[in-house]
Design a protein around this motif. Structure first.
Motif, mmCIF file in Angstrom:
data_model
loop_
_atom_site.group_PDB
_atom_site.id
_atom_site.type_symbol
_atom_site.label_atom_id
_atom_site.label_comp_id
_atom_site.label_asym_id
_atom_site.label_seq_id
_atom_site.Cartn_x
_atom_site.Cartn_y
_atom_site.Cartn_z
ATOM 1 N N PRO A 80 0.819 -1.224 0.000
ATOM 2 C CA PRO A 80 0.000 0.000 0.000
ATOM 3 C C PRO A 80 0.853 1.275 0.000
ATOM 4 O O PRO A 80 0.443 2.292 -0.548
ATOM 5 C CB PRO A 80 -0.805 -0.114 1.301
ATOM 6 C CG PRO A 80 -0.843 -1.563 1.601
ATOM 7 C CD PRO A 80 0.456 -2.108 1.118
ATOM 8 N N LEU A 81 2.043 1.196 0.574
ATOM 9 C CA LEU A 81 2.912 2.383 0.643
ATOM 10 C C LEU A 81 3.603 2.671 -0.683
ATOM 11 O O LEU A 81 4.201 3.737 -0.851
ATOM 12 C CB LEU A 81 3.967 2.192 1.744
ATOM 13 C CG LEU A 81 3.402 1.958 3.142
ATOM 14 C CD1 LEU A 81 4.499 1.539 4.100
ATOM 15 C CD2 LEU A 81 2.721 3.220 3.648
ATOM 16 N N TYR A 141 1.987 2.564 -3.667
ATOM 17 C CA TYR A 141 1.034 3.072 -4.659
ATOM 18 C C TYR A 141 1.266 4.536 -5.063
ATOM 19 O O TYR A 141 1.058 4.884 -6.227
ATOM 20 C CB TYR A 141 -0.413 2.870 -4.170
ATOM 21 C CG TYR A 141 -0.965 1.526 -4.583
ATOM 22 C CD1 TYR A 141 -0.561 0.359 -3.935
ATOM 23 C CD2 TYR A 141 -1.861 1.410 -5.641
ATOM 24 C CE1 TYR A 141 -1.030 -0.875 -4.323
ATOM 25 C CE2 TYR A 141 -2.340 0.169 -6.037
ATOM 26 C CZ TYR A 141 -1.927 -0.960 -5.380
ATOM 27 O OH TYR A 141 -2.394 -2.194 -5.788
ATOM 28 N N PRO A 142 1.701 5.423 -4.145
ATOM 29 C CA PRO A 142 1.915 6.813 -4.584
ATOM 30 C C PRO A 142 2.993 6.951 -5.666
ATOM 31 O O PRO A 142 3.039 7.958 -6.357
ATOM 32 C CB PRO A 142 2.355 7.524 -3.296
ATOM 33 C CG PRO A 142 1.775 6.720 -2.199
ATOM 34 C CD PRO A 142 1.823 5.312 -2.683
ATOM 35 N N TYR A 143 3.845 5.941 -5.811
ATOM 36 C CA TYR A 143 4.900 6.028 -6.830
ATOM 37 C C TYR A 143 4.384 5.620 -8.215
ATOM 38 O O TYR A 143 5.080 5.819 -9.215
ATOM 39 C CB TYR A 143 6.062 5.103 -6.468
ATOM 40 C CG TYR A 143 6.839 5.496 -5.232
ATOM 41 C CD1 TYR A 143 7.433 6.746 -5.113
ATOM 42 C CD2 TYR A 143 7.010 4.596 -4.175
ATOM 43 C CE1 TYR A 143 8.164 7.094 -3.987
ATOM 44 C CE2 TYR A 143 7.742 4.934 -3.046
ATOM 45 C CZ TYR A 143 8.316 6.182 -2.959
ATOM 46 O OH TYR A 143 9.038 6.524 -1.847
ATOM 47 N N ILE A 144 3.203 5.005 -8.244
ATOM 48 C CA ILE A 144 2.673 4.469 -9.511
ATOM 49 C C ILE A 144 1.977 5.600 -10.275
ATOM 50 O O ILE A 144 1.207 6.348 -9.678
ATOM 51 C CB ILE A 144 1.665 3.328 -9.222
ATOM 52 C CG1 ILE A 144 2.384 2.188 -8.500
ATOM 53 C CG2 ILE A 144 1.013 2.833 -10.494
ATOM 54 C CD1 ILE A 144 1.435 1.138 -7.943
ATOM 55 N N ALA A 195 1.755 -6.895 -5.925
ATOM 56 C CA ALA A 195 1.477 -6.712 -4.504
ATOM 57 C C ALA A 195 1.116 -8.030 -3.855
ATOM 58 O O ALA A 195 0.109 -8.644 -4.197
ATOM 59 C CB ALA A 195 0.337 -5.711 -4.338
#
Lengths: 340, 293, 232
Positions: free
Chosen positions: B209-210, B212-215, B224
């Motif tokens: 979950p951590l 995802y902001p990089y995607i 995942a």
């Protein structure tokens, strides 16, 4: 004998008998290996050796038969194979010596299974089996890391630059025995700092270890300062600059769902950031926005919980697969043990 | 009845969880797998590279997370081998070298014996320093890894010729169990050099979950947890499974590990949902009883 | 001496790393610092091992409570260390057959590999696997839908747990295509791509700012807590 002790004794005895029966009657837990011999011959001189693989075509260029025993080396390697492969080899050539039963790996498999059960026994209650396994892993892990650090970093990067002749003559014959001067100086600096770091173990004078500690902390801060600002701050702002009015590139029409997703994403990031902003009292508009931020965070934590559960169950599945498949041979999804 | 569940010994719950995971394993329960977008984009990142591309396989995990990550690592290696990429293995975790050796043994040596060590793949082993290692290889690869795991200097390894730094490679395929791992590869290698190197990653459920902001800009592909592993495994096996079938049609069990583990996963997840609901029912019944009394 | 020198070392090392990011000419200096940092990390492994040995040997010599387990730890430590450092059971590298010590220390079949495979691996893997049991117990005892926030957390966990397995497909596959967004597997994707990304991104930005400020405080000498007590 207490009633509970009696029950456990009976359980252990019956379980042990069944395990032994499973092992002796079905061969469960047995490990087999393919044995290969590697042989090399020195066709050069003692001062300038030239080793040739005795099993390769290169050896045909030399009169290997005349080379004395002290110029030959050989050893055996073994790789694990499935019981099925052993059974097939035995059927084709009974008594063959290429694929054989491995006592050390079979004992190892049983030991691994017993360690697994010892750790799992903690679920019932704390007990000496669990504590012993725990104590073993503490010692083994610390030593494992030390050995890995020594062979993988200290030898090739530190000692290879400080005592290159020694390293070349023993463990890394391929390296240069005259490293560049700047590499030597750096290695010496690292050696001195490393020695100072180990002073931490001394009863007195441990303060000197602050110098290498300061080196580690300073370098770490310098590394992290830029990386976090770049990847986790600036890039995240950049990643959040997305269209709120999305047009489907294929049909050139307004894409309501993608637009809603993007709006929600931006609103969520902003609301969470407002919640993290503690310099202003969370009242009125700020308070309501912060509350929305909390909701987003709760959903994030819920997702994290779901994924964490998923991870833990996969780990348990792997351990049970080991017990049922590799040790007890209760299941055989890939046909590894089919020896009948 | 209420008191029984309220005071239920936690060992009964342990037993339920044990059964939820062990029964599907013993019954060999399997379910169909439908790959989702992230698994497909991970697959495409590797598949779209021309054969012979240089892929860094960074195995930053240990046995404690092998249940989730092992199948991803297997599929990454199989995919790269099947596509004919050159594989550069390294690890930032001390036990990572064992993970690498295991995959080289079970995939490359077993099913791709024609691949030559030093020409098609190389194991550079582990180095201490976490992100310090990444920082160094971004500018000078041989300085951080002067030799491979067998002590052969990189200057004597054919596939290392011309590799000055990480940016000379085409893709990073990272299998990560935590720190250091995917986050550090993104921070120190990919973000400062977005046009030179890309990354795909397989992560544990705890980390995913951590990430995802990089995607997608910093991390175009992510697998995942075990579900990601199972999806990617299916994609790779559907396309390249024929390469690892033995003459008798047999396929090594390691190529189905991810999908096999989704059986116990389903039953255990359902148990978790039931436990949460049951716990809440007991809680609300208890509160109502307290209110009445 | 005890505080000023380390302070200067930290400042010089830290700013060398920062400057090397912006000025290509300084990159080599940054790499030098990184290389020494990596070597010190290996020394830290030795320090960790030494520290463990020191603590447990003291427990054994004092015959403190549980000293028997400390003895097991020390024995396991020394055994693994000797086996690994002396490459017991490891063959020479194929490339250098004349050098008995040239082989890989953890080569398959060596004693160090045996310890990894049959001791290290099962114990560490099982220890982490145990969390599956505790997370189940915690879910039964602690997960309560007491308020809106808890309901959101629980609801999300439900959707993720079901949506990331075939259970989600079984339960919601009957939904028509017009409502396909409500199928568990699609809801899971929306939660992860939108709500989770928003929350995680905010957390990430917060951590980045925190890390940057702590790093700056240390590099500017404002935070000197890492130097501990003692005279300056």
């Amino acid at each position: 004998m207490k009633r509970e002790t009696l029950v456990w004794t009976i359980v252990f005895v019956i379980g042990g008998v069944m395990l032994l029966a499973n092992a002796f009657l079905r061969g469960a837990g047995n490990q087999y290996v393919r044995v290969d011999e590697r042989a090399f011959v020195n066709v050069g001189t003692d001062d300038d050796p030239k080793w040739v693989n005795a099993g390769s075509d290169d050896i045909l260029d030399h009169d290997a038969a005349t080379i004395s025993a002290d110029r030959r080396v050989s050893w055996k390697t073994s790789s694990t194979v499935d019981a099925r492969v052993w059974a097939e080899a035995e059927r084709a050539d009974p008594g063959q010596r290429t694929i054989v039963f491995s006592l050390s790996r079979t004992v190892g498999t049983w030991l691994a299974a017993l360690f697994t059960l010892a750790i799992l026994s903690f679920l019932y209650r704390d007990n000496p089996f669990y504590k012993s396994a725990e104590s073993i892993i503490v010692g083994v892990s610390a030593a494992y890391w030390m050995v890995v650090g020594f062979w993988d970093t200290l030898v090739p990067i530190l000692f290879a630059n400080i005592v290159p002749e020694l390293v070349k003559g023993t463990v890394m014959p391929g390296i240069s025995d005259s490293p560049a001067m700047d590499a030597r100086i750096k290695a010496l600096v690292a050696l001195v700092l490393g020695a100072l770091l180990l002073c931490r173990l001394l009863p007195k004078g441990g303060w000197i270890s602050r110098w290498p500690m300061a080196f580690i902390i300073g370098a770490f801060c310098g590394l992290r300062l830029i990386a976090f600002l770049h990847a986790d701050f600036l890039s995240q702002i950049s990643n959040s600059i997305i269209p709120l009015w999305v047009v489907d590139p294929a049909t050139q029409t307004f894409d309501i769902w993608s637009s809603l997703e993007n709006i929600t994403l931006i609103a969520g990031v902003l609301a969470c950031l407002v919640y993290f902003f503690f310099s202003i009292e969370h009242k009125g508009v700020v308070g309501r926005t912060a509350r929305v931020g909390i909701w987003f965070l709760m959903i994030t934590f819920g997702a994290a919980f779901g994924y964490t559960v998923m991870g833990r169950i996969a780990l348990l599945a792997m351990r049970l697969e080991f017990l049922f498949e590799d040790w007890l041979w209760l299941v055989d999804p890939a046909g590894r043990h089919a020896i009948g | 009845m209420y008191e029984f569940f309220r005071d239920l010994d936690r060992r009964w719950i342990f037993l339920l969880m044990f059964l939820a995971v062990s029964v599907p394993i013993l019954a060999q329960l399997q379910f169909p797998e439908k790959p989702t977008g992230l698994a497909e984009s991970t697959f495409r990142e590797i598949d779209d590279l021309p054969p012979g591309s240089r892929v860094l396989l960074a195995f930053d995990y240990d046995p404690a997370s092998e249940g989730e990550l092992g199948p991803m690592a297997t599929s990454f290696v199989l995919h790269c081998a099947a596509k004919g990429h050159r594989m550069y293995f390294l690890a930032l975790w001390p036990v990572g070298t064992r993970m690498i050796e295991q995959k080289i043994d079970s995939v490359l040596r077993a099913d791709f014996p024609h691949l030559v060590y030093g020409q098609d793949y190389v194991n550079l082993g582990f180095k201490t320093g976490n992100e310090g290692v990444i920082k160094l290889i971004v500018s000078d690869f041989p300085r951080a890894f002067p030799a491979d795991i067998q002590g052969t200097p990189v200057s004597d390894i054919p596939m290392m010729q011309g590799i000055r730094n990480l940016l000379d490679l085409d893709l990073i395929a990272n299998v990560s169990a935590g720190y250091p791992g995917t986050k550090e590869w993104i921070q120190y290698a990919v973000t400062p050099n977005p046009s030179d190197i890309r990354i795909v990653a397989g992560c544990t459920g705890v980390q995913a979950p951590l990430m995802y902001p990089y995607i997608p800009s910093q991390l175009p592909g992510l697998l995942a947890a075990i579900k990601g592993a199972a999806e990617y495994e299916k994609l790779v096996m559907d396309r390249y499974g024929h390469l690892v079938h033995a003459e008798d049609g047999r396929v090594s069990g390691i190529y189905a590990e991810g999908r096999r583990r989704m059986g116990p996963q389903l039953i255990a997840h359902v148990l978790m949902v039931i436990l949460i609901i049951a716990g809440n029912v007991i809680y609300f019944v208890g509160r109502r009883r307290e209110a009445r009394s | 001496m005890q505080r000023t020198v380390p302070l200067l070392i930290a400042i010089v090392c830290g700013f060398t790393m920062i400057v090397s990011f912006f000025i290509p000419a300084a990159q080599r200096s940054g790499d030098d610092v990184a290389e020494i940092f990596n070597i010190l990390a290996a020394v830290a492994f030795v320090l960790g091992g030494g520290n463990l040995l020191k603590i447990h040997l003291k427990k054994v010599s004092d015959q403190a409570a549980g000293w028997g387990y400390s003895l097991i730890t020390v024995t396991a430590f020394l055994l693994t260390l000797c086996v690994g450092l002396f490459k017991i059971g490891a063959n020479p590298a194929d490339r250098y057959p004349g050098h008995a010590w040239s082989g890989e220390y953890s080569e398959t079949g060596s004693a160090f590999w045996w310890i990894y495979e049959f001791v290290f691996k099962p114990i560490t893997a099982t220890m982490f696997a145990m969390l599956a049991f505790y997370v189940a117990s915690a879910a039964f005892r602690a997960f309560r839908a007491k308020n809106t926030e808890a309901v959101l957390l629980l609801g999300t966990a439900f959707i993720i747990l079901l949506g990331r397995t075939y259970a989600g497909v079984i339960l919601t596959d009957w939904l028509p295509d017009s409502l396909s967004g409500l199928r568990f597997e699609n809801l899971t994707m929306t939660i992860m791509n939108v709500f989770n990304t928003a929350g995680s991104r905010a957390i990430m930005i917060g951590i980045a700012l925190g890390t940057a400020s702590v790093s700056l405080k240390i590099l500017l000498g404002v935070d000197r807590s890492y130097l501990g007590g003692g005279r300056g």
